[in-house]
Scaffold this motif. Structure first.
Motif, PDB file in Angstrom:
ATOM      1  N   LEU B  15       0.816  -1.217   0.000  1.00 39.25           N
ATOM      2  CA  LEU B  15       0.000   0.000   0.000  1.00 39.25           C
ATOM      3  C   LEU B  15       0.852   1.270   0.000  1.00 39.25           C
ATOM      4  O   LEU B  15       0.591   2.206  -0.748  1.00 39.25           O
ATOM      5  N   ARG B  16       1.909   1.266   0.832  1.00 44.47           N
ATOM      6  CA  ARG B  16       2.743   2.476   0.885  1.00 44.47           C
ATOM      7  C   ARG B  16       3.456   2.704  -0.448  1.00 44.47           C
ATOM      8  O   ARG B  16       3.581   3.833  -0.905  1.00 44.47           O
ATOM      9  N   LEU B  17       3.872   1.611  -1.093  1.00 43.23           N
ATOM     10  CA  LEU B  17       4.535   1.748  -2.389  1.00 43.23           C
ATOM     11  C   LEU B  17       3.540   2.256  -3.437  1.00 43.23           C
ATOM     12  O   LEU B  17       3.887   3.097  -4.280  1.00 43.23           O
ATOM     13  N   ALA B  18       2.309   1.755  -3.378  1.00 44.29           N
ATOM     14  CA  ALA B  18       1.277   2.210  -4.320  1.00 44.29           C
ATOM     15  C   ALA B  18       1.034   3.709  -4.130  1.00 44.29           C
ATOM     16  O   ALA B  18       0.975   4.470  -5.103  1.00 44.29           O
ATOM     17  N   VAL B  19       0.945   4.144  -2.879  1.00 39.48           N
ATOM     18  CA  VAL B  19       0.708   5.568  -2.589  1.00 39.48           C
ATOM     19  C   VAL B  19       1.856   6.415  -3.153  1.00 39.48           C
ATOM     20  O   VAL B  19       1.640   7.415  -3.832  1.00 39.48           O
ATOM     21  N   MET B  20       3.086   5.966  -2.887  1.00 42.36           N
ATOM     22  CA  MET B  20       4.245   6.730  -3.354  1.00 42.36           C
ATOM     23  C   MET B  20       4.303   6.757  -4.885  1.00 42.36           C
ATOM     24  O   MET B  20       4.678   7.768  -5.475  1.00 42.36           O
ATOM     25  N   SER B  21       3.924   5.651  -5.536  1.00 44.05           N
ATOM     26  CA  SER B  21       3.942   5.601  -7.005  1.00 44.05           C
ATOM     27  C   SER B  21       2.922   6.569  -7.580  1.00 44.05           C
ATOM     28  O   SER B  21       3.155   7.187  -8.615  1.00 44.05           O
ATOM     29  N   ILE B  22       1.787   6.689  -6.915  1.00 39.65           N
ATOM     30  CA  ILE B  22       0.768   7.639  -7.373  1.00 39.65           C
ATOM     31  C   ILE B  22       1.294   9.066  -7.182  1.00 39.65           C
ATOM     32  O   ILE B  22       1.271   9.877  -8.101  1.00 39.65           O
ATOM     33  N   LEU B  23       1.805   9.320  -5.987  1.00 37.55           N
ATOM     34  CA  LEU B  23       2.206  10.698  -5.670  1.00 37.55           C
ATOM     35  C   LEU B  23       3.423  11.166  -6.466  1.00 37.55           C
ATOM     36  O   LEU B  23       3.574  12.364  -6.698  1.00 37.55           O
ATOM     37  N   ILE B  24       4.262  10.216  -6.908  1.00 33.56           N
ATOM     38  CA  ILE B  24       5.432  10.639  -7.695  1.00 33.56           C
ATOM     39  C   ILE B  24       4.988  11.056  -9.108  1.00 33.56           C
ATOM     40  O   ILE B  24       5.681  11.796  -9.795  1.00 33.56           O
ATOM     41  N   SER B  25       3.802  10.602  -9.523  1.00 37.36           N
ATOM     42  CA  SER B  25       3.335  10.938 -10.883  1.00 37.36           C
ATOM     43  C   SER B  25       2.460  12.182 -10.932  1.00 37.36           C
ATOM     44  O   SER B  25       2.099  12.625 -12.008  1.00 37.36           O
ATOM     45  N   SER B  74       0.940  15.176  -1.063  1.00 37.28           N
ATOM     46  CA  SER B  74       1.912  15.352  -2.149  1.00 37.28           C
ATOM     47  C   SER B  74       3.259  14.812  -1.675  1.00 37.28           C
ATOM     48  O   SER B  74       3.526  14.755  -0.469  1.00 37.28           O
ATOM     49  N   ILE B  75       4.069  14.405  -2.637  1.00 35.13           N
ATOM     50  CA  ILE B  75       5.373  13.823  -2.294  1.00 35.13           C
ATOM     51  C   ILE B  75       6.362  14.948  -1.988  1.00 35.13           C
ATOM     52  O   ILE B  75       6.284  16.025  -2.592  1.00 35.13           O
ATOM     53  N   THR B  76       7.264  14.719  -1.035  1.00 36.78           N
ATOM     54  CA  THR B  76       8.261  15.741  -0.693  1.00 36.78           C
ATOM     55  C   THR B  76       9.579  15.414  -1.411  1.00 36.78           C
ATOM     56  O   THR B  76       9.712  14.346  -2.023  1.00 36.78           O
ATOM     57  N   LYS B  77      10.568  16.304  -1.295  1.00 35.36           N
ATOM     58  CA  LYS B  77      11.882  16.056  -1.904  1.00 35.36           C
ATOM     59  C   LYS B  77      12.511  14.805  -1.290  1.00 35.36           C
ATOM     60  O   LYS B  77      13.134  14.000  -1.989  1.00 35.36           O
ATOM     61  N   ILE B  78      12.341  14.664   0.028  1.00 34.56           N
ATOM     62  CA  ILE B  78      12.886  13.480   0.720  1.00 34.56           C
ATOM     63  C   ILE B  78      12.218  12.227   0.153  1.00 34.56           C
ATOM     64  O   ILE B  78      12.862  11.211  -0.102  1.00 34.56           O
ATOM     65  N   GLY B  79      10.913  12.317  -0.053  1.00 39.05           N
ATOM     66  CA  GLY B  79      10.149  11.192  -0.596  1.00 39.05           C
ATOM     67  C   GLY B  79      10.601  10.819  -1.998  1.00 39.05           C
ATOM     68  O   GLY B  79      10.769   9.629  -2.319  1.00 39.05           O
ATOM     69  N   ILE B  80      10.843  11.820  -2.826  1.00 32.85           N
ATOM     70  CA  ILE B  80      11.295  11.564  -4.209  1.00 32.85           C
ATOM     71  C   ILE B  80      12.637  10.847  -4.168  1.00 32.85           C
ATOM     72  O   ILE B  80      12.850   9.844  -4.854  1.00 32.85           O
ATOM     73  N   SER B  81      13.528  11.357  -3.329  1.00 33.42           N
ATOM     74  CA  SER B  81      14.858  10.771  -3.227  1.00 33.42           C
ATOM     75  C   SER B  81      14.771   9.320  -2.723  1.00 33.42           C
ATOM     76  O   SER B  81      15.443   8.421  -3.260  1.00 33.42           O
ATOM     77  N   ALA B  82      13.918   9.087  -1.705  1.00 33.53           N
ATOM     78  CA  ALA B  82      13.760   7.726  -1.162  1.00 33.53           C
ATOM     79  C   ALA B  82      13.182   6.790  -2.218  1.00 33.53           C
ATOM     80  O   ALA B  82      13.599   5.633  -2.355  1.00 33.53           O
ATOM     81  N   PHE B  83      12.231   7.294  -2.976  1.00 38.94           N
ATOM     82  CA  PHE B  83      11.587   6.480  -4.018  1.00 38.94           C
ATOM     83  C   PHE B  83      12.615   6.115  -5.104  1.00 38.94           C
ATOM     84  O   PHE B  83      12.684   4.974  -5.549  1.00 38.94           O
ATOM     85  N   GLU B  84      13.425   7.102  -5.489  1.00 39.49           N
ATOM     86  CA  GLU B  84      14.445   6.840  -6.520  1.00 39.49           C
ATOM     87  C   GLU B  84      15.465   5.819  -6.029  1.00 39.49           C
ATOM     88  O   GLU B  84      15.862   4.921  -6.776  1.00 39.49           O
TER      89      GLU B  84
END
Lengths: 191, 95
Positions: B15-25, B74-84
């Motif tokens: 679920l958390r990965l799905a949320v992050m995938s949505i928010l990164i787009s 919304s995704i934060t800069k920290i979130g984008i970096s963690a996702f990458e």
């Protein structure tokens, strides 16, 4: 939903969510149809008042854009209440057209400086640019071609220093703005 | 032997990965939208959003649309970096 996640599952999930989301952007054909008709009526009205009447202020026809601005604001507010997601495309789309307002106002109110017969062509050149970028953002080719039509008719309009330019303006907006607008509406309704 | 980067446990959950995938787009998404897209229950989604928010991966803003309360994420800069970093690590595993 907290079952163990394999690496492959992770990649599939990421791809699926991104694909599902990225195709989601707000409907924009309303603005194309509204402004398409407003500008065509304005151009034809301006032409008519100049050619067939002695009315001293033919440009007063453009006051029809005031209710159009109000309609735009009302529609935009209503739409923002309905949408639950805002994509980067939505933001860019709004930004393009909001940033379009200032140069348009400069051209209109600076008309006495640059010459009143350059107003129509200059606005169409700018509109062509915004329409092409919008078409690229929406990945909708008719809008890109529409922008090119606006550029071509803008050049023609700049060439004519009489009321003919308003007729050219109306044709340019009909072909370059309204037709792609209806095609976009059709696409949105069938999406 | 190739070195494998550890997968971020906060993101390695469906679920958390799905949320992050949505928010990164997107630029931002409301709670209702994320719930629809993920098919999660409101309770579970709230808990997972809290975890992501506490880690600083997403920002959660509560506001009103008329009289209706709305939660926008919304995704934060920290979130984008963690996702990458997570995607890179995932790729290194799959290769």
């Amino acid at each position: 939903m907290e079952k163990p996640l394999s690496n492959q599952d992770s990649l599939i999930l990421i791809t699926q969510m991104i694909n599902q989301t990225k195709q989601n952007y707000q409907k924009s054909s309303f603005y194309f149809l509204l402004w398409g008709w407003v500008v065509i009526i304005g151009d034809l009205g301006h032409y008519y008042l100049m050619e067939f009447t002695n009315y001293p202020y033919p440009y007063a026809i453009w006051l029809i854009s005031v209710p159009a601005w109000i309609a735009c604001a009302v529609y935009g507010t209503r739409q923002s209440k309905q949408v639950t997601v805002k994509t980067h495309i939505d933001s860019l789309y709004s930004f393009i057209w909001i940033s379009f307002i200032f140069p348009i106002l400069v051209i209109i109110f600076g008309g006495t400086v640059i010459g009143p017969y350059y107003i129509t062509g200059s606005i169409m050149l700018l509109a062509g640019y915004a329409v092409i970028i919008t078409g690229k953002l929406l990945k909708f080719k008719p809008t890109i071609y529409g922008g090119i039509v606006l550029w071509i008719t803008a050049l023609l309009a700049l060439y004519f220093h009489d009321s003919t330019q308003y007729l050219i303006g109306a044709i340019g907006v009909a072909l370059g703005y309204l037709v792609p607008g209806y095609m976009l509406k059709n696409k949105e309704e069938n999406a | 032997m190739p070195e494998f980067a550890a997968l971020d446990p906060l993101l390695h959950s469906q679920l958390r990965l799905a949320v992050m995938s949505i928010l990164i787009s997107v630029e931002s998404a409301e709670f209702v939208y994320i719930k629809e897209q993920t098919g999660a229950t409101a309770g579970n989604l709230s808990v997972q959003l809290d975890k992501l928010s506490t880690a600083g991966y997403i920002s959660v803003i509560k506001s009103f649309k008329g009289k209706k309360p709305v939660t926008t994420c919304s995704i934060t800069k920290i979130g984008i970096s963690a996702f990458e970093t997570y995607v890179k690590a995932l790729n290194s595993y799959i290769k």
